[in-house]
Design a protein around this motif. Structure first.
Motif, short mmCIF file in Angstrom:
data_model
loop_
_atom_site.label_atom_id
_atom_site.label_comp_id
_atom_site.label_asym_id
_atom_site.label_seq_id
_atom_site.Cartn_x
_atom_site.Cartn_y
_atom_site.Cartn_z
N LEU A 248 0.84 -1.19 0.00
CA LEU A 248 0.00 0.00 0.00
C LEU A 248 0.87 1.24 0.00
O LEU A 248 1.89 1.29 0.69
CB LEU A 248 -0.91 0.02 1.23
CG LEU A 248 -2.10 -0.92 1.21
CD1 LEU A 248 -2.85 -0.86 2.53
CD2 LEU A 248 -3.03 -0.61 0.07
N ASN A 249 0.49 2.22 -0.80
CA ASN A 249 1.23 3.47 -0.85
C ASN A 249 1.08 4.20 0.49
O ASN A 249 0.02 4.19 1.09
CB ASN A 249 0.68 4.34 -1.98
CG ASN A 249 1.53 5.54 -2.26
OD1 ASN A 249 2.72 5.54 -1.96
ND2 ASN A 249 0.95 6.57 -2.82
N SER A 250 2.16 4.79 0.95
CA SER A 250 2.14 5.50 2.21
C SER A 250 2.28 7.00 1.97
O SER A 250 3.15 7.42 1.21
CB SER A 250 3.28 5.03 3.11
OG SER A 250 3.34 5.82 4.27
N ARG B 181 -4.33 6.21 7.19
CA ARG B 181 -4.56 4.84 7.62
C ARG B 181 -3.50 4.43 8.61
O ARG B 181 -2.45 5.05 8.71
CB ARG B 181 -4.59 3.88 6.43
CG ARG B 181 -3.29 3.79 5.69
CD ARG B 181 -3.36 2.73 4.59
NE ARG B 181 -2.14 2.75 3.82
CZ ARG B 181 -1.01 2.15 4.18
NH1 ARG B 181 -0.96 1.48 5.30
NH2 ARG B 181 0.07 2.22 3.44
N GLU C 267 -3.70 2.66 -5.36
CA GLU C 267 -3.29 2.72 -3.95
C GLU C 267 -2.06 1.86 -3.66
O GLU C 267 -1.48 1.96 -2.59
CB GLU C 267 -4.42 2.21 -3.05
CG GLU C 267 -5.64 3.08 -3.04
CD GLU C 267 -6.70 2.49 -2.12
OE1 GLU C 267 -7.16 3.25 -1.26
OE2 GLU C 267 -7.03 1.31 -2.25
N GLN C 268 -1.68 1.01 -4.61
CA GLN C 268 -0.59 0.07 -4.36
C GLN C 268 0.62 0.38 -5.22
O GLN C 268 0.50 0.72 -6.38
CB GLN C 268 -1.06 -1.36 -4.65
CG GLN C 268 -2.19 -1.78 -3.74
CD GLN C 268 -2.76 -3.11 -4.14
OE1 GLN C 268 -2.63 -3.53 -5.27
NE2 GLN C 268 -3.41 -3.76 -3.20
N ALA D 227 -6.43 -1.86 1.44
CA ALA D 227 -6.78 -0.99 0.31
C ALA D 227 -8.29 -0.81 0.26
O ALA D 227 -9.06 -1.65 0.70
CB ALA D 227 -6.27 -1.60 -0.99
N ARG E 30 3.00 1.67 -10.49
CA ARG E 30 1.69 1.22 -10.01
C ARG E 30 1.01 0.38 -11.08
O ARG E 30 1.25 0.54 -12.26
CB ARG E 30 0.81 2.42 -9.69
CG ARG E 30 1.38 3.30 -8.62
CD ARG E 30 0.46 4.50 -8.40
NE ARG E 30 1.11 5.52 -7.64
CZ ARG E 30 1.22 5.51 -6.31
NH1 ARG E 30 0.73 4.53 -5.62
NH2 ARG E 30 1.84 6.48 -5.69
#
Length: 184
Positions: free
Chosen positions: A79-81, A93, A107-108, A99, A128
């Protein structure tokens, strides 16, 4: 002064090699920086700097790595931070969150990983979504020896990459992880 630690992660620190090895072991277990700092009685900023020194050394080491023989390659996703950034349309989050969308999404972040039977590894973030030939090229170009056997999933990007680099290719059908003696 010149020491045996010049150009290493140990340079310019007053801690012993055993202390560093203990730090690396704790880092690899996935402990947070705060917990590592507490266990080793160092500050969190020091733990943070050390982590980045080690990660940079690993990346520099990987830049010279070549793999060959039987090479297994696949993508993994995280998951993207957006840690430390406030983005109005995105709700924060917690660690280990999930997700909002099923399957691959924006998002990933995708990471391409390739490993040979001698456990030499090449990995890097490619972007992505579904991987494209140009992204495989960016991560693996000039890193796999000619005439190697590349084992991948059924993604077409790997077929084009294998053709361009004179590699044999064995693709595992979708939904499977192995085919005879080959696996990913």
């Amino acid at each position: 002064t010149f020491t045996e630690y010049n150009n290493t992660v140990f340079f310019s620190t007053k801690k012993t090699l055993n202390f560093w090895l203990e730090y690396i072991e704790l880092m690899m277990t996935g402990l947070s920086l705060a917990k590592i700092a507490t266990k080793l009685n160092i500050s969190v900023p020091t733990a943070f700097q050390w982590r980045h020194k080690i990660l940079k050394a690993i990346k520099n080491f990987q830049s010279d790595t070549k793999i060959g023989g039987i090479v297994e390659a696949d993508e993994t996703f995280m998951l993207n931070s957006h840690k430390g950034k406030h983005i109005e349309s995105i709700k924060g989050r917690t660690r280990g969150g999930i997700a909002n969308y099923r399957g691959l999404s924006h998002e990933q972040v995708g990471i391409l990983v390739a490993i040979d039977r001698n456990k030499n590894v090449i990995s890097d973030i490619y972007g992505r979504g579904r991987i494209k030939t140009a992204e495989v090229e960016a991560v693996l170009s000039n890193k796999i020896e000619e005439n190697s056997l590349m084992i991948t999933d059924s993604c077409s990007a790997y077929r084009k990459f294998a053709e361009n680099h004179n590699l044999k290719l064995k693709q595992i059908p979708s939904g499977q992880h192995s085919l005879g003696k080959y696996n990913i």
